[in-house]
Motif scaffolding. Structure first.
Motif, PDB file in Angstrom:
ATOM      1  N   THR A  39       0.849  -1.195   0.000  1.00 39.66           N
ATOM      2  CA  THR A  39       0.000   0.000   0.000  1.00 39.66           C
ATOM      3  C   THR A  39       0.883   1.243   0.000  1.00 39.66           C
ATOM      4  O   THR A  39       2.100   1.164   0.156  1.00 39.66           O
ATOM      5  CB  THR A  39      -0.921   0.064   1.237  1.00 39.66           C
ATOM      6  OG1 THR A  39      -0.133   0.325   2.409  1.00 39.66           O
ATOM      7  CG2 THR A  39      -1.740  -1.201   1.407  1.00 39.66           C
ATOM      8  N   ASP A  40       0.239   2.374  -0.166  1.00 38.70           N
ATOM      9  CA  ASP A  40       0.934   3.660  -0.072  1.00 38.70           C
ATOM     10  C   ASP A  40       0.674   4.329   1.271  1.00 38.70           C
ATOM     11  O   ASP A  40       0.880   5.534   1.420  1.00 38.70           O
ATOM     12  CB  ASP A  40       0.473   4.589  -1.202  1.00 38.70           C
ATOM     13  CG  ASP A  40       0.935   4.114  -2.565  1.00 38.70           C
ATOM     14  OD1 ASP A  40       1.997   3.465  -2.636  1.00 38.70           O
ATOM     15  OD2 ASP A  40       0.230   4.386  -3.553  1.00 38.70           O
ATOM     16  N   MET A  41       0.246   3.546   2.256  1.00 38.11           N
ATOM     17  CA  MET A  41      -0.051   4.102   3.578  1.00 38.11           C
ATOM     18  C   MET A  41       1.225   4.603   4.231  1.00 38.11           C
ATOM     19  O   MET A  41       2.309   4.037   4.047  1.00 38.11           O
ATOM     20  CB  MET A  41      -0.685   3.032   4.470  1.00 38.11           C
ATOM     21  CG  MET A  41      -2.066   2.585   4.036  1.00 38.11           C
ATOM     22  SD  MET A  41      -2.691   1.169   4.987  1.00 38.11           S
ATOM     23  CE  MET A  41      -3.035   1.958   6.558  1.00 38.11           C
ATOM     24  N   SER A  42       1.083   5.682   5.010  1.00 42.94           N
ATOM     25  CA  SER A  42       2.236   6.189   5.763  1.00 42.94           C
ATOM     26  C   SER A  42       2.487   5.306   6.984  1.00 42.94           C
ATOM     27  O   SER A  42       1.636   4.504   7.377  1.00 42.94           O
ATOM     28  CB  SER A  42       1.949   7.629   6.233  1.00 42.94           C
ATOM     29  OG  SER A  42       0.971   7.632   7.252  1.00 42.94           O
ATOM     30  N   LEU A  43       3.645   5.462   7.579  1.00 39.02           N
ATOM     31  CA  LEU A  43       3.950   4.698   8.796  1.00 39.02           C
ATOM     32  C   LEU A  43       2.949   4.979   9.906  1.00 39.02           C
ATOM     33  O   LEU A  43       2.548   4.076  10.630  1.00 39.02           O
ATOM     34  CB  LEU A  43       5.373   4.989   9.262  1.00 39.02           C
ATOM     35  CG  LEU A  43       6.495   4.461   8.394  1.00 39.02           C
ATOM     36  CD1 LEU A  43       7.850   4.903   8.941  1.00 39.02           C
ATOM     37  CD2 LEU A  43       6.441   2.951   8.308  1.00 39.02           C
ATOM     38  N   ASN A  44       2.555   6.240  10.037  1.00 40.37           N
ATOM     39  CA  ASN A  44       1.557   6.591  11.062  1.00 40.37           C
ATOM     40  C   ASN A  44       0.230   5.886  10.804  1.00 40.37           C
ATOM     41  O   ASN A  44      -0.401   5.386  11.729  1.00 40.37           O
ATOM     42  CB  ASN A  44       1.344   8.095  11.127  1.00 40.37           C
ATOM     43  CG  ASN A  44       2.473   8.818  11.812  1.00 40.37           C
ATOM     44  OD1 ASN A  44       3.191   8.243  12.624  1.00 40.37           O
ATOM     45  ND2 ASN A  44       2.668  10.078  11.470  1.00 40.37           N
ATOM     46  N   GLU A  45      -0.214   5.832   9.554  1.00 37.52           N
ATOM     47  CA  GLU A  45      -1.466   5.161   9.217  1.00 37.52           C
ATOM     48  C   GLU A  45      -1.369   3.660   9.511  1.00 37.52           C
ATOM     49  O   GLU A  45      -2.306   3.070  10.044  1.00 37.52           O
ATOM     50  CB  GLU A  45      -1.804   5.379   7.749  1.00 37.52           C
ATOM     51  CG  GLU A  45      -2.202   6.806   7.418  1.00 37.52           C
ATOM     52  CD  GLU A  45      -2.313   7.046   5.928  1.00 37.52           C
ATOM     53  OE1 GLU A  45      -3.211   7.819   5.547  1.00 37.52           O
ATOM     54  OE2 GLU A  45      -1.505   6.489   5.155  1.00 37.52           O
ATOM     55  N   ILE A  46      -0.241   3.073   9.159  1.00 36.76           N
ATOM     56  CA  ILE A  46      -0.052   1.640   9.425  1.00 36.76           C
ATOM     57  C   ILE A  46      -0.018   1.372  10.919  1.00 36.76           C
ATOM     58  O   ILE A  46      -0.614   0.409  11.396  1.00 36.76           O
ATOM     59  CB  ILE A  46       1.217   1.129   8.719  1.00 36.76           C
ATOM     60  CG1 ILE A  46       1.002   1.145   7.196  1.00 36.76           C
ATOM     61  CG2 ILE A  46       1.581  -0.274   9.201  1.00 36.76           C
ATOM     62  CD1 ILE A  46       2.236   0.850   6.386  1.00 36.76           C
ATOM     63  N   ALA A  47       0.668   2.222  11.657  1.00 35.99           N
ATOM     64  CA  ALA A  47       0.740   2.048  13.115  1.00 35.99           C
ATOM     65  C   ALA A  47      -0.661   2.105  13.727  1.00 35.99           C
ATOM     66  O   ALA A  47      -1.004   1.284  14.574  1.00 35.99           O
ATOM     67  CB  ALA A  47       1.633   3.111  13.726  1.00 35.99           C
ATOM     68  N   ARG A  48      -1.488   3.042  13.282  1.00 38.76           N
ATOM     69  CA  ARG A  48      -2.847   3.136  13.803  1.00 38.76           C
ATOM     70  C   ARG A  48      -3.704   1.953  13.359  1.00 38.76           C
ATOM     71  O   ARG A  48      -4.559   1.493  14.108  1.00 38.76           O
ATOM     72  CB  ARG A  48      -3.490   4.451  13.360  1.00 38.76           C
ATOM     73  CG  ARG A  48      -3.073   5.619  14.245  1.00 38.76           C
ATOM     74  CD  ARG A  48      -3.797   6.885  13.875  1.00 38.76           C
ATOM     75  NE  ARG A  48      -2.782   7.702  13.188  1.00 38.76           N
ATOM     76  CZ  ARG A  48      -2.918   8.274  12.019  1.00 38.76           C
ATOM     77  NH1 ARG A  48      -4.040   8.185  11.347  1.00 38.76           N
ATOM     78  NH2 ARG A  48      -1.950   8.973  11.493  1.00 38.76           N
ATOM     79  N   ALA A  49      -3.472   1.459  12.161  1.00 35.60           N
ATOM     80  CA  ALA A  49      -4.274   0.352  11.635  1.00 35.60           C
ATOM     81  C   ALA A  49      -3.940  -0.980  12.283  1.00 35.60           C
ATOM     82  O   ALA A  49      -4.785  -1.864  12.348  1.00 35.60           O
ATOM     83  CB  ALA A  49      -4.068   0.238  10.120  1.00 35.60           C
ATOM     84  N   THR A  50      -2.720  -1.122  12.763  1.00 35.52           N
ATOM     85  CA  THR A  50      -2.318  -2.400  13.338  1.00 35.52           C
ATOM     86  C   THR A  50      -2.229  -2.321  14.832  1.00 35.52           C
ATOM     87  O   THR A  50      -2.003  -3.279  15.510  1.00 35.52           O
ATOM     88  CB  THR A  50      -0.972  -2.888  12.767  1.00 35.52           C
ATOM     89  OG1 THR A  50       0.025  -1.899  13.001  1.00 35.52           O
ATOM     90  CG2 THR A  50      -1.097  -3.165  11.282  1.00 35.52           C
TER      91      THR A  50
END
Length: 50
Positions: A39-50
């Motif tokens: 994905t093109d998700m940012s690290l912050n987005e991934i951290a919140r998603a996981t």
């Protein structure tokens, strides 16, 4: 199930080779790695998603 937390965690570790918390952390890391690669998700987005 009538198991204490310790007994349940011990049975989980015997069957899965890892504690329940260790399993959860491993799963979150796998999902985060997949999201980073696919994905093109940012690290912050991934951290919140996981």
């Amino acid at each position: 199930m009538h198991y204490s937390d310790e007994a349940l965690n011990k049975r989980f570790q015997e069957r899965c080779g890892n504690t329940a918390m260790g399993y959860l952390l491993s799963h979150r890391l796998k999902v985060a790695g997949d999201l980073l690669v696919h994905t093109d998700m940012s690290l912050n987005e991934i951290a919140r998603a996981t």
